[in-house]
Design a protein around this motif. Structure first.
Motif, PDB file in Angstrom:
ATOM      1  N   VAL A   6      50.990 -28.714   0.263  1.00  0.00           N
ATOM      2  CA  VAL A   6      51.355 -28.818   1.677  1.00  0.00           C
ATOM      3  C   VAL A   6      50.826 -27.577   2.389  1.00  0.00           C
ATOM      4  CG1 VAL A   6      53.246 -28.958   3.344  1.00  0.00           C
ATOM      5  CG2 VAL A   6      53.409 -30.155   1.142  1.00  0.00           C
ATOM      6  N   GLY A   7      49.889 -27.780   3.352  1.00  0.00           N
ATOM      7  CA  GLY A   7      49.329 -26.626   4.043  1.00  0.00           C
ATOM      8  C   GLY A   7      48.549 -27.006   5.275  1.00  0.00           C
ATOM      9  N   THR A   8      48.213 -25.990   6.051  1.00  0.00           N
ATOM     10  CA  THR A   8      47.512 -26.180   7.320  1.00  0.00           C
ATOM     11  C   THR A   8      46.012 -26.114   7.082  1.00  0.00           C
ATOM     12  OG1 THR A   8      47.776 -23.800   7.710  1.00  0.00           O
ATOM     13  CG2 THR A   8      49.404 -25.263   8.714  1.00  0.00           C
ATOM     14  N   LEU A   9      45.364 -27.260   7.056  1.00  0.00           N
ATOM     15  CA  LEU A   9      43.938 -27.319   6.755  1.00  0.00           C
ATOM     16  C   LEU A   9      43.064 -26.798   7.887  1.00  0.00           C
ATOM     17  CD1 LEU A   9      43.453 -30.664   4.799  1.00  0.00           C
ATOM     18  CD2 LEU A   9      43.930 -28.371   3.948  1.00  0.00           C
ATOM     19  N   ASP A  10      43.632 -26.593   9.062  1.00  0.00           N
ATOM     20  CA  ASP A  10      42.841 -26.039  10.165  1.00  0.00           C
ATOM     21  C   ASP A  10      42.697 -24.520  10.038  1.00  0.00           C
ATOM     22  OD1 ASP A  10      45.515 -25.595  10.659  1.00  0.00           O
ATOM     23  OD2 ASP A  10      45.516 -26.421  12.686  1.00  0.00           O
ATOM     24  N   THR A  11      43.660 -23.861   9.388  1.00  0.00           N
ATOM     25  CA  THR A  11      43.603 -22.399   9.276  1.00  0.00           C
ATOM     26  C   THR A  11      43.542 -21.904   7.826  1.00  0.00           C
ATOM     27  OG1 THR A  11      46.021 -22.212   9.315  1.00  0.00           O
ATOM     28  CG2 THR A  11      44.857 -22.089  11.435  1.00  0.00           C
ATOM     29  N   LYS A  12      43.984 -22.698   6.862  1.00  0.00           N
ATOM     30  CA  LYS A  12      44.010 -22.275   5.460  1.00  0.00           C
ATOM     31  C   LYS A  12      43.242 -23.250   4.561  1.00  0.00           C
ATOM     32  CE  LYS A  12      46.972 -19.099   6.774  1.00  0.00           C
ATOM     33  NZ  LYS A  12      46.460 -17.741   7.084  1.00  0.00           N
ATOM     34  N   GLY A  13      42.241 -23.912   5.122  1.00  0.00           N
ATOM     35  CA  GLY A  13      41.534 -24.932   4.367  1.00  0.00           C
ATOM     36  C   GLY A  13      40.826 -24.393   3.145  1.00  0.00           C
ATOM     37  N   GLU A  14      40.174 -23.235   3.263  1.00  0.00           N
ATOM     38  CA  GLU A  14      39.437 -22.668   2.139  1.00  0.00           C
ATOM     39  C   GLU A  14      40.379 -22.349   0.979  1.00  0.00           C
ATOM     40  OE1 GLU A  14      36.527 -18.816   1.160  1.00  0.00           O
ATOM     41  OE2 GLU A  14      37.525 -18.996   3.116  1.00  0.00           O
ATOM     42  N   PHE A  18      40.748 -24.166  -2.755  1.00  0.00           N
ATOM     43  CA  PHE A  18      40.672 -23.399  -3.996  1.00  0.00           C
ATOM     44  C   PHE A  18      41.839 -23.754  -4.910  1.00  0.00           C
ATOM     45  CE2 PHE A  18      41.779 -19.570  -6.455  1.00  0.00           C
ATOM     46  CZ  PHE A  18      40.609 -19.443  -7.201  1.00  0.00           C
ATOM     47  N   ALA A  19      43.048 -23.825  -4.365  1.00  0.00           N
ATOM     48  CA  ALA A  19      44.216 -24.197  -5.170  1.00  0.00           C
ATOM     49  C   ALA A  19      44.052 -25.603  -5.734  1.00  0.00           C
ATOM     50  CB  ALA A  19      45.483 -24.115  -4.322  1.00  0.00           C
ATOM     51  N   ARG A  20      43.555 -26.518  -4.911  1.00  0.00           N
ATOM     52  CA  ARG A  20      43.300 -27.895  -5.381  1.00  0.00           C
ATOM     53  C   ARG A  20      42.336 -27.897  -6.556  1.00  0.00           C
ATOM     54  NH1 ARG A  20      39.380 -30.777  -1.550  1.00  0.00           N
ATOM     55  NH2 ARG A  20      38.122 -29.184  -2.631  1.00  0.00           N
ATOM     56  N   ASP A  21      41.259 -27.113  -6.424  1.00  0.00           N
ATOM     57  CA  ASP A  21      40.239 -27.090  -7.475  1.00  0.00           C
ATOM     58  C   ASP A  21      40.781 -26.517  -8.779  1.00  0.00           C
ATOM     59  OD1 ASP A  21      38.543 -28.155  -5.603  1.00  0.00           O
ATOM     60  OD2 ASP A  21      37.461 -26.268  -5.204  1.00  0.00           O
ATOM     61  N   ALA A 148      48.360  -9.834   0.094  1.00  0.00           N
ATOM     62  CA  ALA A 148      47.576  -9.770   1.333  1.00  0.00           C
ATOM     63  C   ALA A 148      47.784 -11.074   2.098  1.00  0.00           C
ATOM     64  CB  ALA A 148      46.096  -9.569   1.013  1.00  0.00           C
ATOM     65  N   ASP A 149      47.325 -11.086   3.331  1.00  0.00           N
ATOM     66  CA  ASP A 149      47.432 -12.315   4.107  1.00  0.00           C
ATOM     67  C   ASP A 149      46.585 -13.403   3.438  1.00  0.00           C
ATOM     68  OD1 ASP A 149      48.118 -14.086   6.054  1.00  0.00           O
ATOM     69  OD2 ASP A 149      47.325 -12.906   7.727  1.00  0.00           O
ATOM     70  N   ILE A 150      47.000 -14.636   3.631  1.00  0.00           N
ATOM     71  CA  ILE A 150      46.229 -15.763   3.083  1.00  0.00           C
ATOM     72  C   ILE A 150      45.137 -16.085   4.086  1.00  0.00           C
ATOM     73  CG2 ILE A 150      46.358 -18.143   2.251  1.00  0.00           C
ATOM     74  CD1 ILE A 150      49.275 -17.613   1.546  1.00  0.00           C
ATOM     75  N   GLU A 151      44.064 -15.349   3.960  1.00  0.00           N
ATOM     76  CA  GLU A 151      42.940 -15.452   4.896  1.00  0.00           C
ATOM     77  C   GLU A 151      41.660 -15.183   4.121  1.00  0.00           C
ATOM     78  OE1 GLU A 151      40.803 -16.298   8.111  1.00  0.00           O
ATOM     79  OE2 GLU A 151      42.988 -16.533   7.963  1.00  0.00           O
ATOM     80  N   GLY A 152      41.098 -16.230   3.564  1.00  0.00           N
ATOM     81  CA  GLY A 152      39.892 -16.103   2.774  1.00  0.00           C
ATOM     82  C   GLY A 152      40.199 -16.014   1.286  1.00  0.00           C
ATOM     83  N   ILE A 161      46.574 -17.066  -5.998  1.00  0.00           N
ATOM     84  CA  ILE A 161      46.603 -18.523  -5.847  1.00  0.00           C
ATOM     85  C   ILE A 161      46.392 -19.206  -7.190  1.00  0.00           C
ATOM     86  CG2 ILE A 161      45.466 -20.499  -4.768  1.00  0.00           C
ATOM     87  CD1 ILE A 161      44.849 -18.648  -2.357  1.00  0.00           C
ATOM     88  N   SER A 162      45.502 -18.651  -8.015  1.00  0.00           N
ATOM     89  CA  SER A 162      45.307 -19.226  -9.357  1.00  0.00           C
ATOM     90  C   SER A 162      46.595 -19.178 -10.160  1.00  0.00           C
ATOM     91  CB  SER A 162      44.210 -18.469 -10.106  1.00  0.00           C
ATOM     92  OG  SER A 162      42.952 -18.694  -9.538  1.00  0.00           O
ATOM     93  N   ASN A 163      47.274 -18.049 -10.111  1.00  0.00           N
ATOM     94  CA  ASN A 163      48.535 -17.932 -10.849  1.00  0.00           C
ATOM     95  C   ASN A 163      49.543 -18.983 -10.397  1.00  0.00           C
ATOM     96  OD1 ASN A 163      47.587 -15.761 -12.312  1.00  0.00           O
ATOM     97  ND2 ASN A 163      48.610 -14.215 -11.061  1.00  0.00           N
ATOM     98  N   ALA A 164      49.629 -19.176  -9.092  1.00  0.00           N
ATOM     99  CA  ALA A 164      50.577 -20.167  -8.574  1.00  0.00           C
ATOM    100  C   ALA A 164      50.188 -21.574  -9.012  1.00  0.00           C
ATOM    101  CB  ALA A 164      50.634 -20.085  -7.053  1.00  0.00           C
ATOM    102  N   ALA A 165      48.895 -21.897  -8.905  1.00  0.00           N
ATOM    103  CA  ALA A 165      48.437 -23.232  -9.278  1.00  0.00           C
ATOM    104  C   ALA A 165      48.633 -23.483 -10.766  1.00  0.00           C
ATOM    105  CB  ALA A 165      46.971 -23.401  -8.897  1.00  0.00           C
ATOM    106  N   LEU A 166      48.339 -22.481 -11.589  1.00  0.00           N
ATOM    107  CA  LEU A 166      48.501 -22.653 -13.031  1.00  0.00           C
ATOM    108  C   LEU A 166      49.969 -22.709 -13.433  1.00  0.00           C
ATOM    109  CD1 LEU A 166      45.613 -20.343 -14.253  1.00  0.00           C
ATOM    110  CD2 LEU A 166      45.683 -22.848 -14.316  1.00  0.00           C
TER     111      LEU A 166
END
Length: 406
Positions: A6-14, A18-21, A148-152, A161-166
């Motif tokens: 669940v996220g904002t694809l207009d501002t956090k799409g990248e 990455f988390a999806r991948d 850090a901020d989730i920006e890039g 993000i990898s840690n969270a996804a795993l």
């Protein structure tokens, strides 16, 4: 079944991509829910922002036109909660992962709170190093600080993000066989100052064949128990520690809200309730106690917790409130009074020993409790073994009468 991101694809799409991948690279199916309201999504989601808004009973274009970010986030949170709950009921959802700042943390955790206990919920958030209670409330949500901020996607965000996804992948792909129980479940409430009573009672209940869940009466603990009662997970209640009502009345920091004691009464499940730890109101460190209370009887429990003795007037009002709450119960209910003290600090020689205040509490409970509630008075301290045995015996009788005993 899928993990929902669940996220904002207009501002956090990248970052969401990455988390999806990462999840897909370890064989986890992913369903992306777009909650963005500012611009176009970075990629095509599985559930669009328009569908999320529609699930909240509103229209995405209208939210964009009005330009009220707070209103938009509230609507998207409501819509996301509705959608994930539907998928959970349909058996198509395995867990929820969220990424974001304050806005999407609000939205994604609203969705997570709509799910039952035990469904994996992980939130990567810039807000996770502060007060997370508004996001977590009393649900089993894992908060991971993004640092850090989730920006890039960079060397830091990539790792976090990898840690969270795993972590999410581990939860949904390693199905540990957690032992279930077909035993009736009893909810108990405990504070440090009522621990001896609850430990004795828990052992006695388990000896009789009950499953027990103990809740720390810190506000969120009381709310969690109320929720589990509403969900039908708890079959009976030994509510030894009703102290959260003292914080609700006087203004302490551990209130469970005005609905405390409502769930068991409304569901009609057997309950035995005691006025445990109603001799105290909770504050933080001593220098955080409000100025108006500085001349009251205080007890420094530890460097982070300061307790304040309730007055006779406050105790009388607490007695009235609790008695009226119990009187509304539709099930077998006993009010148990430990006449020699309601906490470790309310014993002769201890800081909160105040016979006048205790008498005001007990008198109000007697005066206001209805005829449908059994009054059990014991010449015992709340932490005595005799009191614990008496309340367990009474609850067991209620459970057997309601045909929910082991």
């Amino acid at each position: 079944m899928s993990v929902f991101i669940v996220g904002t694809l207009d501002t956090k799409g990248e970052e969401i991509a990455f988390a999806r991948d990462v999840l897909e690279s370890v064989g986890v199916d992913v369903h992306v829910v777009d909650t963005g309201v500012i611009g176009e999504p970075a990629f095509e989601p599985d559930t669009s922002a328009a569908a999320v808004a529609e699930a909240a009973g509103t229209d995405l274009e209208q939210l964009e036109r009005e330009g009220d970010r707070g209103q938009a986030m509230e609507a998207m949170g409501e819509g996301a909660a509705t959608l994930v709950a539907r998928h959970d009921e349909a058996g198509t959802l395995e867990g929820v992962l969220g990424l974001g700042g304050s806005g999407n943390t609000s939205v994604a955790t609203a969705a997570m709170r709509a799910l039952p206990y035990g469904v994996p919920k992980v939130m990567v958030s810039t807000m996770a190093s502060g007060d997370v209670e508004p996001y977590v409330e009393e649900r089993d949500i894992m908060m991971l600080y993004s640092v850090a901020d989730i920006e890039g996607v960079n060397q830091l965000s990539r790792q976090v993000i990898s840690n969270a996804a795993l972590a999410m992948a581990g939860m949904v792909t390693h199905d540990v066989d957690v032992e279930g129980s077909d035993r009736p479940t009893i909810g108990l409430t405990m504070f440090g100052v009522t621990t001896p009573c609850v430990q004795t009672a828990r052992a006695l209940l388990e000896d009789r064949g009950y499953e027990t869940i103990v809740f720390h009466a810190t506000g969120s603990g009381g709310r969690a128990m109320e929720n589990l009662i509403e969900e039908g997970i708890i079959d009976g209640v030994l509510d030894v520690t009703t102290t959260e009502w003292a914080d609700e009345l006087v203004g302490g920091v551990l209130s469970a809200g005005p609905e405390r004691l409502d769930a068991a009464a409304e569901r009609g499940i057997p309950q035995v309730v005691a006025p445990g730890a109603l001799d105290m109101v909770n504050f933080g460190a001593e220098d955080t106690v409000p100025e108006e209370f500085r001349d009251r009887t205080l007890h420094v429990h530890n460097p982070q917790v300061t307790l304040m003795r309730t007055t006779a007037e406050e105790c009388a009002e607490l007695g009235r409130i609790i008695a009226e709450k119990l009187t509304a119960s539709s099930g077998p209910t006993t009010l148990a009074l430990p006449l020699r003290g309601v906490s470790m600090l309310d014993s002769e020689g201890e800081d909160f020993h105040d016979p006048e205040a205790d008498a005001a509490l007990f008198d109000a409970l007697r005066e206001h409790v209805g005829d449908g509630v059994e009054l059990l008075e014991r010449d015992d301290h709340v932490n005595s073994e005799a009191f614990a045995r008496a309340i367990v015996e009474r609850l067991d009788e209620h459970m057997r009468g309601a045909n929910v005993a082991p």
